[in-house]
Design a protein around this motif. Structure first.
Motif, PDB file in Angstrom:
ATOM      1  N   ALA A 101       0.813  -1.479   0.129  1.00 17.36           N
ATOM      2  CA  ALA A 101      -0.228  -0.001   0.039  1.00 17.36           C
ATOM      3  C   ALA A 101       0.899   1.466   0.045  1.00 17.36           C
ATOM      4  O   ALA A 101       0.614   2.274  -0.799  1.00 17.36           O
ATOM      5  N   ALA A 102       2.015   1.222   1.110  1.00 16.65           N
ATOM      6  CA  ALA A 102       2.766   2.384   0.491  1.00 16.65           C
ATOM      7  C   ALA A 102       3.726   2.784  -0.905  1.00 16.65           C
ATOM      8  O   ALA A 102       3.866   3.984  -1.141  1.00 16.65           O
ATOM      9  N   ILE A 107       3.976   5.800  -5.431  1.00 15.01           N
ATOM     10  CA  ILE A 107       4.099   5.485  -6.931  1.00 15.01           C
ATOM     11  C   ILE A 107       3.260   7.066  -7.085  1.00 15.01           C
ATOM     12  O   ILE A 107       3.283   8.322  -8.385  1.00 15.01           O
ATOM     13  N   ALA A 108       1.950   7.153  -7.222  1.00 12.85           N
ATOM     14  CA  ALA A 108       0.402   7.524  -7.556  1.00 12.85           C
ATOM     15  C   ALA A 108       1.373   9.522  -6.946  1.00 12.85           C
ATOM     16  O   ALA A 108       0.940   9.693  -7.667  1.00 12.85           O
ATOM     17  N   TYR A 109       1.925   9.131  -5.602  1.00  7.19           N
ATOM     18  CA  TYR A 109       3.145  10.492  -5.432  1.00  7.19           C
ATOM     19  C   TYR A 109       3.940  11.024  -5.903  1.00  7.19           C
ATOM     20  O   TYR A 109       3.213  12.683  -6.909  1.00  7.19           O
ATOM     21  N   TYR A 110       4.524  10.304  -6.573  1.00  3.78           N
ATOM     22  CA  TYR A 110       5.338  11.056  -7.390  1.00  3.78           C
ATOM     23  C   TYR A 110       4.569  11.290  -9.005  1.00  3.78           C
ATOM     24  O   TYR A 110       4.980  12.318  -9.899  1.00  3.78           O
ATOM     25  N   MET A 113       2.597  14.582  -8.810  1.00  2.47           N
ATOM     26  CA  MET A 113       4.141  15.877  -8.754  1.00  2.47           C
ATOM     27  C   MET A 113       4.510  16.330 -10.178  1.00  2.47           C
ATOM     28  O   MET A 113       4.962  16.735  -9.811  1.00  2.47           O
ATOM     29  N   PHE A 114       4.697  15.091 -10.460  1.00  2.00           N
ATOM     30  CA  PHE A 114       5.982  15.136 -12.114  1.00  2.00           C
ATOM     31  C   PHE A 114       3.756  16.012 -13.160  1.00  2.00           C
ATOM     32  O   PHE A 114       5.140  16.948 -13.750  1.00  2.00           O
ATOM     33  N   ALA A 115       3.109  15.475 -12.950  1.00  2.00           N
ATOM     34  CA  ALA A 115       2.539  15.894 -13.757  1.00  2.00           C
ATOM     35  C   ALA A 115       2.183  18.134 -12.593  1.00  2.00           C
ATOM     36  O   ALA A 115       1.854  18.693 -13.757  1.00  2.00           O
ATOM     37  N   PHE A 116       2.406  18.107 -11.452  1.00  2.00           N
ATOM     38  CA  PHE A 116       2.158  19.246 -11.192  1.00  2.00           C
ATOM     39  C   PHE A 116       3.455  20.612 -11.630  1.00  2.00           C
ATOM     40  O   PHE A 116       3.367  21.501 -12.825  1.00  2.00           O
TER      41      PHE A 116
END
Length: 148
Positions: A101-102, A107-110, A113-116
């Motif tokens: 889960a972590a 991965i979702a966080y990265y 952040m890459f999109a932002f």
């Protein structure tokens, strides 16, 4: 009259013979020197140890997947062989799921952040970002990332 012998043992009055009460448990079979029999401890499953270690190390990394796999294998082996280590295998499985889960959250966080950062760089490259943002409109942040 005769004098009693001062060195003789006093005689107790005789009572009828009574059997002693049986012990509350079965006694050990006779052993040399009176020691109880040695029962060696059950061995600990090696996969359970590996599962717990991989689970602890991999709580916030992809190694937690190994803890999940090793824990599942160890639980099956423990059921078949009767070894120790059920708790360690369970800890490996639980920590492995937490690690999975972590890893997904990371991965979702990265990706987010890459999109932002990508949209911010695109706005900076256009050169007119300082005239458009921020505005009094509450949706200016959504315009910044290109959602609206």
């Amino acid at each position: 009259m005769t004098m009693p012998d001062p060195y003789s043992q006093p005689q107790e009055p005789q009572q009828p013979y009574q059997q002693p009460a049986p012990p509350p448990y079965a006694p050990y079979p006779p052993q040399p020197y009176g020691y109880p029999p040695y029962v060696p401890p059950r061995p600990t499953n090696g996969m359970a140890i590996a599962a717990m270690i991989c689970g602890i190390v991999g709580v916030c990394s992809p190694i937690g997947i190994l803890g999940l796999i090793f824990g599942s294998i160890a639980k099956r082996q423990i059921r078949e062989t009767g070894e120790q280590g059920e708790g360690m295998a369970t800890a490996g499985v639980v920590l492995g799921w937490i690690g999975v889960a972590a890893t997904i959250v990371l991965i979702a966080y990265y990706i987010i952040m890459f999109a932002f950062i990508g949209s911010a760089v695109n706005e900076l490259e256009n050169g007119d970002w300082y005239s458009d943002f921020p505005t009094d409109e509450p949706t200016w942040a959504l315009n910044l990332i290109g959602v609206l």
